[in-house]
Design an enzyme around this catalytic site. Structure first.
Site, short mmCIF file in Angstrom:
data_model
loop_
_atom_site.label_atom_id
_atom_site.label_comp_id
_atom_site.label_asym_id
_atom_site.label_seq_id
_atom_site.Cartn_x
_atom_site.Cartn_y
_atom_site.Cartn_z
N GLU A 64 -2.35 7.59 -4.97
CA GLU A 64 -2.37 6.35 -4.19
C GLU A 64 -2.34 5.12 -5.09
OE1 GLU A 64 -4.97 6.13 -0.61
OE2 GLU A 64 -5.88 4.45 -1.66
N TYR A 110 0.86 -1.18 0.00
CA TYR A 110 0.00 0.00 0.00
C TYR A 110 0.89 1.23 0.00
CZ TYR A 110 -2.77 3.70 2.29
OH TYR A 110 -3.36 4.89 2.62
#
Ligand code: GDP
Ligand code: MN
Length: 361
Positions: free
Chosen positions: A183, A100
């Site tokens: 992201e 992530y």
């Protein structure tokens, strides 16, 4: 402005981040032939700007041969209430591990901050709640064109070099695009290298012109209209329309509505020196929201003249009640004009807001 996954992936790809082979299909279009050139096994992904599509049924596994069923299924579905107008068909990556990485602005530090976790994927929110230490964080001075190597190591720990490289490229994307958020979740390792399996990019609305983006498609029609007039305008969920001059006075009005247990329908700051025309447009704009049942006009006359304001309110001639608080230059004349037409004018902010809240109770 939020970009959809496939748009964000295009931007990421231009910065050298590896993205899966894929094709976008819009509602009503035929599937392109030879889907097997993308891959025998594919993922079909709803292109909607909500998070957690996977868990909400917006990411489907399929074979190139039967992808059309998955595509039709998504076009007929709503993902978290949002209709699907386009889908992305991608090669299904043989994922070894999911990381992530997310870059945002830390407003107190006034610097970009990079978040990284070895345990990416659809459960990252839960990880953030139950095991926040699993998410490492570093702030990077925006004066750096790249993330300094020691910070990258601190952030990514034992992750492979390809992961570090992707994080650095994402940082470049973030800076070059004046992003509020960039992201990749998950950033994945595969036998063929590191890929962005998902992509999110939000561009700062204040930078759209510099980024060459002509229209902010995230705006509602009314928000576009407000932008045209130069109003600061935000739509909210309540029934009380709000028009003020100056962000401070307008925010104070919202706070007071909340204090008296009312619900504001919007924030609208007409700005300094509001004349009759501007006030008229502002009142009509707010009255145009179907949810608005009463409108507060809370204006302090300095450069703004109260008689101009009064004329603007009267000329707007909207069907909802407009409760007015006026103070300052030409106040007497403004009050006289409004009184003639039967408008309620109250002296203090407390009284004005309370009257509006009572009118919607
Ligand atoms: P989100 O739920 O909106 O964040 O959508 P994602 O694009 O992140 O997809 C959700 C999950 O689907 C990912 O965390 C992966 O586990 C899985 N997924 C997405 N793309 C692929 C792929 O190419 N191969 C495999 N095996 N899984 C994938
Ligand atoms: Mn994701």
């Amino acid at each position: 402005m939020k970009l959809l996954e496939f748009e964000a992936k295009e931007v990421f790809g231009r910065e050298g981040i590896r993205i899966p082979k894929g094709v976008v299909v819009r509602k009503g279009e035929d599937l392109p032939p030879h889907l097997e050139e993308i891959g025998d096994r594919v993922v079909v992904k709803a292109q909607v700007d909500v998070g957690g599509r996977g868990k909400a049924g917006g990411v489907l596994m399929a074979d190139a041969g039967n992808a059309s069923e998955a595509v039709q299924h998504l076009f007929n579905a709503h993902i978290k209430g949002v209709p699907v107008n386009s889908v992305l068909i991608e090669e299904r990556l043989p994922i070894e591990h999911e990381y992530y990485v997310s870059i945002a602005i830390d407003r107190s530090k006034k610097e970009p901050v990079i978040l990284f976790a070895d345990t990416g994927g659809v459960n990252i929110e839960e990880t953030a709640r139950t095991n926040p230490d699993a998410i490492r964080t570093v702030a990077v001075s925006p004066l750096f064109a790249d993330v300094p190597a020691f910070l990258l190591r601190e952030l990514t720990g034992t992750a492979p070099a390809g992961v570090r490289d992707a994080v650095n490229r994402l940082y470049r994307v973030f800076c070059k695009n004046d992003a509020l958020l960039a992201e990749i979740n998950p950033l994945v390792t595969t036998p063929n290298g590191v890929y962005a399996a998902d992509a999110k990019l939000i561009i700062d609305d204040n930078s759209l012109a510099r980024q060459g983006i002509a229209v902010n498609r995230d705006l509602t029609e009314r928000e576009k209209e407000a932008e045209k007039h130069g109003f600061s305008y935000v739509e909210l969920e309540g029934e009380i329309g709000v028009i003020g001059n100056g962000a401070g006075l307008t925010m104070a009005t919202l706070d007071l509505i909340d204090h008296f247990k009312g619900r504001a329908a919007n924030f609208l700051d007409v700005g300094g020196g509001a004349d009759q025309e501007r006030v008229k447009h502002a009142v009509r704009l707010v009255a145009g929201m179907p949810s608005v049942r009463v409108i507060i006009v809370n204006l302090l006359g300095g450069i703004t003249r109260c008689d101009e304001v009064a004329r603007g309110i009267i000329e707007a001639g909207v069907s909802q009640e407009v409760i007015v608080r006026l103070a300052g230059t030409n106040e007497e004349e403004g009050r006289r004009l409004l009184a003639e037409k039967g408008y309620r004018m109250l002296g203090s902010m407390d009284e004005t807001v309370r009257a509006a809240v009572e009118a919607t109770a």
